[in-house]
Design a protein around this motif. Structure first.
Motif, PDB file in Angstrom:
ATOM      1  N   VAL A  34       0.846  -1.191   0.000  1.00 51.15           N
ATOM      2  CA  VAL A  34       0.000   0.000   0.000  1.00 51.15           C
ATOM      3  C   VAL A  34       0.881   1.240   0.000  1.00 51.15           C
ATOM      4  O   VAL A  34       1.920   1.275   0.646  1.00 51.15           O
ATOM      5  CB  VAL A  34      -0.914   0.027   1.256  1.00 51.15           C
ATOM      6  N   GLY A  35       0.443   2.263  -0.714  1.00 48.08           N
ATOM      7  CA  GLY A  35       1.085   3.573  -0.683  1.00 48.08           C
ATOM      8  C   GLY A  35       0.008   4.631  -0.554  1.00 48.08           C
ATOM      9  O   GLY A  35      -1.099   4.462  -1.072  1.00 48.08           O
ATOM     10  N   ILE A  36       0.295   5.693   0.145  1.00 46.15           N
ATOM     11  CA  ILE A  36      -0.656   6.793   0.324  1.00 46.15           C
ATOM     12  C   ILE A  36       0.106   8.109   0.264  1.00 46.15           C
ATOM     13  O   ILE A  36       1.276   8.172   0.656  1.00 46.15           O
ATOM     14  CB  ILE A  36      -1.424   6.659   1.658  1.00 46.15           C
ATOM     15  N   ASP A  37      -0.548   9.152  -0.233  1.00 47.57           N
ATOM     16  CA  ASP A  37       0.086  10.461  -0.276  1.00 47.57           C
ATOM     17  C   ASP A  37      -0.985  11.540  -0.245  1.00 47.57           C
ATOM     18  O   ASP A  37      -2.082  11.347  -0.787  1.00 47.57           O
ATOM     19  CB  ASP A  37       0.950  10.616  -1.535  1.00 47.57           C
ATOM     20  N   LEU A  38      -0.664  12.649   0.393  1.00 48.94           N
ATOM     21  CA  LEU A  38      -1.532  13.828   0.467  1.00 48.94           C
ATOM     22  C   LEU A  38      -0.741  15.057   0.049  1.00 48.94           C
ATOM     23  O   LEU A  38       0.469  15.111   0.277  1.00 48.94           O
ATOM     24  CB  LEU A  38      -2.052  14.042   1.895  1.00 48.94           C
ATOM     25  N   LEU A  39      -1.427  16.046  -0.514  1.00 50.43           N
ATOM     26  CA  LEU A  39      -0.757  17.267  -0.966  1.00 50.43           C
ATOM     27  C   LEU A  39      -1.722  18.440  -0.871  1.00 50.43           C
ATOM     28  O   LEU A  39      -2.891  18.317  -1.250  1.00 50.43           O
ATOM     29  CB  LEU A  39      -0.301  17.083  -2.426  1.00 50.43           C
ATOM     30  N   GLU A  40      -1.219  19.564  -0.380  1.00 59.10           N
ATOM     31  CA  GLU A  40      -2.008  20.794  -0.396  1.00 59.10           C
ATOM     32  C   GLU A  40      -2.017  21.326  -1.823  1.00 59.10           C
ATOM     33  O   GLU A  40      -0.954  21.544  -2.419  1.00 59.10           O
ATOM     34  CB  GLU A  40      -1.413  21.815   0.564  1.00 59.10           C
ATOM     35  N   ILE A  41      -3.199  21.508  -2.374  1.00 58.79           N
ATOM     36  CA  ILE A  41      -3.338  21.884  -3.780  1.00 58.79           C
ATOM     37  C   ILE A  41      -2.680  23.229  -4.069  1.00 58.79           C
ATOM     38  O   ILE A  41      -1.995  23.385  -5.086  1.00 58.79           O
ATOM     39  CB  ILE A  41      -4.824  21.884  -4.199  1.00 58.79           C
ATOM     40  N   ASP A  42      -2.853  24.193  -3.190  1.00 57.09           N
ATOM     41  CA  ASP A  42      -2.267  25.510  -3.467  1.00 57.09           C
ATOM     42  C   ASP A  42      -0.739  25.467  -3.479  1.00 57.09           C
ATOM     43  O   ASP A  42      -0.097  26.268  -4.146  1.00 57.09           O
ATOM     44  CB  ASP A  42      -2.791  26.574  -2.512  1.00 57.09           C
ATOM     45  N   ARG A  43      -0.149  24.511  -2.794  1.00 57.84           N
ATOM     46  CA  ARG A  43       1.311  24.352  -2.850  1.00 57.84           C
ATOM     47  C   ARG A  43       1.754  23.983  -4.265  1.00 57.84           C
ATOM     48  O   ARG A  43       2.728  24.530  -4.792  1.00 57.84           O
ATOM     49  CB  ARG A  43       1.729  23.275  -1.856  1.00 57.84           C
ATOM     50  N   LEU A  44       1.016  23.062  -4.900  1.00 58.32           N
ATOM     51  CA  LEU A  44       1.335  22.699  -6.280  1.00 58.32           C
ATOM     52  C   LEU A  44       1.036  23.866  -7.220  1.00 58.32           C
ATOM     53  O   LEU A  44       1.824  24.148  -8.129  1.00 58.32           O
ATOM     54  CB  LEU A  44       0.563  21.451  -6.719  1.00 58.32           C
ATOM     55  N   GLU A  45      -0.074  24.549  -7.010  1.00 60.98           N
ATOM     56  CA  GLU A  45      -0.413  25.703  -7.855  1.00 60.98           C
ATOM     57  C   GLU A  45       0.711  26.743  -7.828  1.00 60.98           C
ATOM     58  O   GLU A  45       1.122  27.247  -8.880  1.00 60.98           O
ATOM     59  CB  GLU A  45      -1.721  26.354  -7.387  1.00 60.98           C
ATOM     60  N   ARG A  46       1.207  27.047  -6.637  1.00 66.06           N
ATOM     61  CA  ARG A  46       2.293  28.039  -6.517  1.00 66.06           C
ATOM     62  C   ARG A  46       3.566  27.554  -7.220  1.00 66.06           C
ATOM     63  O   ARG A  46       4.236  28.325  -7.897  1.00 66.06           O
ATOM     64  CB  ARG A  46       2.573  28.348  -5.046  1.00 66.06           C
ATOM     65  N   ALA A  47       3.885  26.283  -7.050  1.00 62.96           N
ATOM     66  CA  ALA A  47       5.090  25.733  -7.690  1.00 62.96           C
ATOM     67  C   ALA A  47       4.980  25.812  -9.211  1.00 62.96           C
ATOM     68  O   ALA A  47       5.946  26.159  -9.901  1.00 62.96           O
ATOM     69  CB  ALA A  47       5.312  24.296  -7.243  1.00 62.96           C
ATOM     70  N   LEU A  48       3.803  25.502  -9.749  1.00 59.35           N
ATOM     71  CA  LEU A  48       3.603  25.545 -11.199  1.00 59.35           C
ATOM     72  C   LEU A  48       3.622  26.981 -11.726  1.00 59.35           C
ATOM     73  O   LEU A  48       4.059  27.229 -12.852  1.00 59.35           O
ATOM     74  CB  LEU A  48       2.300  24.845 -11.585  1.00 59.35           C
ATOM     75  N   GLU A  49       3.153  27.923 -10.925  1.00 61.15           N
ATOM     76  CA  GLU A  49       3.204  29.332 -11.332  1.00 61.15           C
ATOM     77  C   GLU A  49       4.646  29.837 -11.372  1.00 61.15           C
ATOM     78  O   GLU A  49       5.021  30.573 -12.280  1.00 61.15           O
ATOM     79  CB  GLU A  49       2.376  30.193 -10.373  1.00 61.15           C
ATOM     80  N   ARG A  50       5.433  29.435 -10.380  1.00 64.34           N
ATOM     81  CA  ARG A  50       6.838  29.870 -10.317  1.00 64.34           C
ATOM     82  C   ARG A  50       7.687  29.217 -11.396  1.00 64.34           C
ATOM     83  O   ARG A  50       8.622  29.834 -11.912  1.00 64.34           O
ATOM     84  CB  ARG A  50       7.437  29.532  -8.943  1.00 64.34           C
ATOM     85  N   ARG A  51       7.380  27.946 -11.693  1.00 69.14           N
ATOM     86  CA  ARG A  51       8.195  27.179 -12.645  1.00 69.14           C
ATOM     87  C   ARG A  51       7.266  26.472 -13.637  1.00 69.14           C
ATOM     88  O   ARG A  51       6.959  25.298 -13.485  1.00 69.14           O
ATOM     89  CB  ARG A  51       9.045  26.172 -11.877  1.00 69.14           C
TER      90      ARG A  51
END
Length: 123
Positions: free
Chosen positions: A7-24
């Motif tokens: 089993v594998g599980i992962d969670l992510l704050e969506i706005d963290r990815l949004e900011r990363a994609l905006e910067r790069r």
């Protein structure tokens, strides 16, 4: 004898990815396949769907016991009924073959968080 389930599980704050994609902006090309990007761009909040897919990639990496994430070797495809299916290539596919495993996944997201669970079964 069948291999033990993994089993594998992962969670992510969506706005963290949004900011990363905006910067790069080219980061999306390193993390997501063209099909994943196209699918997400057709949604109301693309980063919500990309975040869930990134979580599935991380969760699959954990379930397979891979030492490093290879995001373009783990693709999340929406099936006709909308359920996610993992498509593996490269080292991810080789590891699944070595372990004689097939992977299933479930994605989820709220307004703020995305997550995924990946479970294995016999191939």
């Amino acid at each position: 004898m069948s291999p033990a389930p993994r089993v594998g599980i992962d969670l992510l704050e969506i706005d963290r990815l949004e900011r990363a994609l905006e910067r790069r902006p080219r980061l999306a090309d390193r993390l997501f396949t063209e099909r994943e990007q196209a699918y997400s761009q057709n949604q109301a909040r693309p980063a919500q769907h990309l975040a869930a897919r990134f979580c599935a990639k991380e969760a699959a990496t954990k379930a397979l016991g891979l030492p490093v994430l290879r995001p373009l070797e783990i693709e999340v495809e929406a099936q006709g009924d909308g359920s996610p299916q993992l498509l593996l290539s490269g080292a991810a596919a080789a590891r699944a073959t070595q372990l004689d495993l097939a992977l299933g996944c479930s994605l989820t997201h709220s307004k703020e968080t995305a997550g995924a669970v990946v479970v294995s079964g016999p191939a």
